[in-house]
Design a protein around this motif. Structure first.
Motif, short mmCIF file in Angstrom:
data_model
loop_
_atom_site.label_atom_id
_atom_site.label_comp_id
_atom_site.label_asym_id
_atom_site.label_seq_id
_atom_site.Cartn_x
_atom_site.Cartn_y
_atom_site.Cartn_z
N PHE A 4 -7.70 -9.50 -4.42
CA PHE A 4 -7.06 -8.20 -4.63
C PHE A 4 -5.56 -8.40 -4.74
N PRO A 7 -2.06 -3.59 -6.82
CA PRO A 7 -2.25 -2.99 -8.14
C PRO A 7 -0.94 -2.49 -8.69
N GLU A 231 -12.52 -2.75 -4.91
CA GLU A 231 -11.59 -3.30 -3.92
C GLU A 231 -12.32 -4.21 -2.93
N GLU A 235 -11.57 -8.16 -2.52
CA GLU A 235 -11.22 -8.66 -1.18
C GLU A 235 -12.18 -9.76 -0.75
N ARG A 268 -5.44 0.18 -12.42
CA ARG A 268 -4.59 -0.28 -11.32
C ARG A 268 -4.99 -1.66 -10.81
N PRO B 177 -5.28 6.37 -1.46
CA PRO B 177 -4.35 5.99 -2.53
C PRO B 177 -4.28 7.03 -3.64
N LEU B 178 -5.14 8.04 -3.58
CA LEU B 178 -5.20 9.04 -4.66
C LEU B 178 -4.56 10.35 -4.25
N ALA B 190 -0.61 2.60 0.49
CA ALA B 190 -2.05 2.41 0.24
C ALA B 190 -2.29 2.00 -1.21
N ARG B 191 -1.46 2.51 -2.11
CA ARG B 191 -1.61 2.12 -3.52
C ARG B 191 -1.23 0.66 -3.72
N GLU B 192 -0.31 0.18 -2.93
CA GLU B 192 0.11 -1.22 -3.08
C GLU B 192 -0.81 -2.19 -2.36
N LEU B 193 -1.20 -1.79 -1.14
CA LEU B 193 -1.98 -2.73 -0.33
C LEU B 193 -3.46 -2.67 -0.66
N GLY B 194 -3.92 -1.54 -1.17
CA GLY B 194 -5.36 -1.35 -1.36
C GLY B 194 -5.98 -0.80 -0.09
N ARG B 195 -7.15 -0.19 -0.27
CA ARG B 195 -7.79 0.49 0.86
C ARG B 195 -8.14 -0.48 1.99
N ILE B 196 -8.64 -1.64 1.63
CA ILE B 196 -9.16 -2.52 2.68
C ILE B 196 -8.04 -3.10 3.53
N GLU B 197 -6.91 -3.43 2.90
CA GLU B 197 -5.79 -3.92 3.69
C GLU B 197 -5.20 -2.82 4.56
#
Lengths: 423, 423
Positions: A4, A7, A231, A235, A268, B177-178, B190-197
């Motif tokens: 990941f 984005p 995602e 990951e 993204r 992120p939305l 959240a948009r940069e890290l992604g949901r899981i991070e």
């Protein structure tokens, strides 16, 4: 290791199509090596890099020379090849290998080679799916189903390597463990392994026998469920080469706004997007309350004059929307002709009798005229140069001194020299 | 390392509640050690293991002795304590720390200790969320927002350890992120890290300062999006202690069938489930077309006699459905009184004037009568034994020879011996 990457902000559409074009500067030299002024240069576009695809299911018999209706199929093939450069062929396990151990490999190889020889890259669809699954899987325990699924992937990807190097590795994972409509072995193992291990299984087995293959994750679920799945997959360190988005619009065309909202979210992930399955109807729409499109069974579902006009507008808007977006790399229409269309829906670009609907002509105008450089004759300037701008793709450049092929691979400036004896 | 374990088949509800009960066998001994027949044994249930929770937001002032309306709040507290043994307290960053560096720690500590002293375990809600986020975050770059978020988690989890050891570590990640309605720093990272991070950040920071803490992932999204998120989080090696499912039913109660379908899907992950946020209205429902509940703003939203009857039935059905399901460990109602309820909705168990609605009485009957062992007097048999069956929880057992406390922790048979001088 997580794949990941942070984005990027969703990539923006560009109606001016700068991302689809490049400029070439061609210098023509004389026998003494000096640039030649006032020379005629002719430029001919040979192909599109962008993937304009369609399913090739109904040309399998024709490709294998066993058509039941040779004239109709020859006409269909002609219409197909006039528009498209990417073919999707069916590898639904239950149809590809209805009897365990007797896959229809030769038939599909014949079809795939035919498309390849006619300039279309072929994608296999799909290697793992719960629908149209092999019914004979149900006699086995989950561990054996998993083993057979892995083996099937390796066998088919190996058998078709060099002819089919692009695969929908796995289809509709979001719903896979929840699909209870038809009992099947794939849902059974998806419930045990979980969605991400199912994806890993598909990608890793396919890649193990064809490391060069382009592998897609493909889904119809455009909600945040698919985002969450992607995602999780990234990951988990699973490489997705291309992201497949279906777009069967039996219940009404999405329109530009919804399509762009979806593109914003799915672009993204820094993974090129394929629109893998588009259907837009030229007849009555399916009622909105139908949840699973397969539930809509009608006796007769005609294409209508009004519907055909609407379809042409909607298809043109859809193709323009996708072509304008830099993240999109190809789009595949889900059936050229109404004859034998999925669900009997009037979603083809040709009517059942083979005649083109307005949508076919509209698409041909886009793909072969508006987005295509017509044969162009230029004259070199005093520096022996001509410049032209073209859509990404391959070109043939002819002069009295010879010819050269040129591939405009990405936006920017390309310089080419032509010397006597070239070409 | 993946923490995804092959999910068990969804655990089935049991209306006979075998999973909620245990049997105790008590033997009373004389001074010589011999069992004593015909002795009176009294059994008193002291507490429920099951978490019957409610938010405690509106008792914070009362708990801190600064109530603006002491009589009303004292009555509210009495009603609260008569039903509940779990309190959720608010840690919305924007309200908890409206000015950077000045968190309301003492006020919340006072409230949390008050609940703890009154026998209620406290949960903090939430450590990470995009809504009611601290507005002052917006002045910082993403890397600094992330650092501040991590620091905030460590600070608050450490400050409250021993008083609050259960946290909604992160809230509503599916949409995080939305979420563009209100610009906020959390969506940005959240948009940069992604949901899981984002989930990893919340769980790992909280666990780093309180390794014993019980940490929840909490969401309102009951679709397969939440499933995909959970599977991704587990595959990424992030341990979720409890799965939080919201159930705000402003648009109509789910009913048993939908609730059981949701339980079937989310009980597959071998993680105990908390129903974290339940609202069921006793007035008009919110129209179904409202997508974000926060968008429904009404001047006056009264509780009605008909609505109160319907609410009582629906709440009883909901609690029975959850209590019947072995995967559920607690359920938290989102507001005891209509006074100050979220969105002004008539979702309380008490009216704004403090009087109990039928739902309050219905719940009291369930929690303190039907699902509670009334004080019971038994006589030992010739082997000096009595047996009783009770709901999982703590019990006091009294005889002339003394008393003993007993915890029925899981279904099965418990043996206890009482000797002279015990107790």
């Amino acid at each position: 290791m997580s794949l990941f990457t942070p984005p990027a902000p969703g990539r923006q559409p560009d109606p001016h199509l700068a991302h689809r074009r490049a400029t070439a500067s061609v210098t023509v030299h004389g026998p003494d090596g000096a640039p030649l002024a006032d020379q005629v240069v002719t430029v001919r576009q040979r192909s599109h890099d962008f993937g304009f695809g369609c399913i090739g299911f109904d040309l399998i018999d024709h490709a294998n020379g066993v058509s039941a209706d040779p004239d109709a199929d020859a006409a269909l093939a002609e219409h197909w090849l006039a528009l498209f450069n990417r073919a999707t062929l069916p590898f639904y396990w239950g149809r590809f290998e209805p009897e365990q151990g007797l896959p229809h490999t030769q038939e599909l190889l014949g079809a795939a080679r035919w498309f390849q020889e006619h300039g279309a890259e072929v994608k296999g669809h799909p290697l793992v799916w719960h629908t149209v699954s092999a019914p004979w899987l149900l006699q086995y325990e989950p561990a054996e189903i998993e083993r057979l699924q892995r083996e099937r992937i390796r066998r088919d990807v190996a058998d078709f390597a060099g002819v089919i190097d692009t695969w929908d590795a796995i289809n509709e994972v979001v719903i896979m463990p929840l699909h209870t409509k038809v009992e099947n072995g794939i849902t059974r193992i998806a419930r045990e392994l979980g969605r991400i291990e199912m994806v890993r299984l598909a990608f890793e087995e396919a890649r193990s026998v064809n490391p060069q293959a382009t592998l897609l994750l493909n889904d119809f679920d455009m909600s945040s469920a698919y985002e969450c799945l992607i995602e999780g997959v990234l990951e988990a360190g699973i490489r997705i080469d291309r992201l497949g988005l279906q777009s069967h619009m039996h219940q009404g065309a999405w329109g530009r706004e919804r399509t762009e909202e979806i593109l914003e979210r799915f672009s993204r992930y820094n993974i090129p997007i394929h629109f893998t399955e588009t259907t837009i109807l030229s007849g009555d729409l399916m009622p909105a309350h139908i949840d699973d499109l397969n539930d809509w069974q009608v006796e007769h579902w005609p294409s209508t004059p009004d519907g055909e006009e609407r379809q042409a507008d909607e298809i043109e808007e859809h193709y323009r929307t996708l072509f304008s977006h830099p993240a999109v790399e190809s789009m595949t229409y889900w059936g050229l002709s109404d004859r034998g269309m999925w669900l009997g829906a009037p979603g083809g670009l040709l009517r059942a009798d083979g005649s083109p609907k307005p949508a076919y002509d509209r698409l041909r105008r886009l793909i072969t005229e508006e987005w295509w450089l017509a044969p162009t004759t230029l004259r070199t300037d005093t520096a022996g140069q001509v410049q032209f701008e073209g859509f990404l793709g391959t070109y043939e450049i002819l002069t009295a001194a010879g010819s050269v092929d040129l591939h405009l691979e990405r936006p920017g400036m390309y310089g080419v020299s032509l010397h006597p004896g070239d070409g």
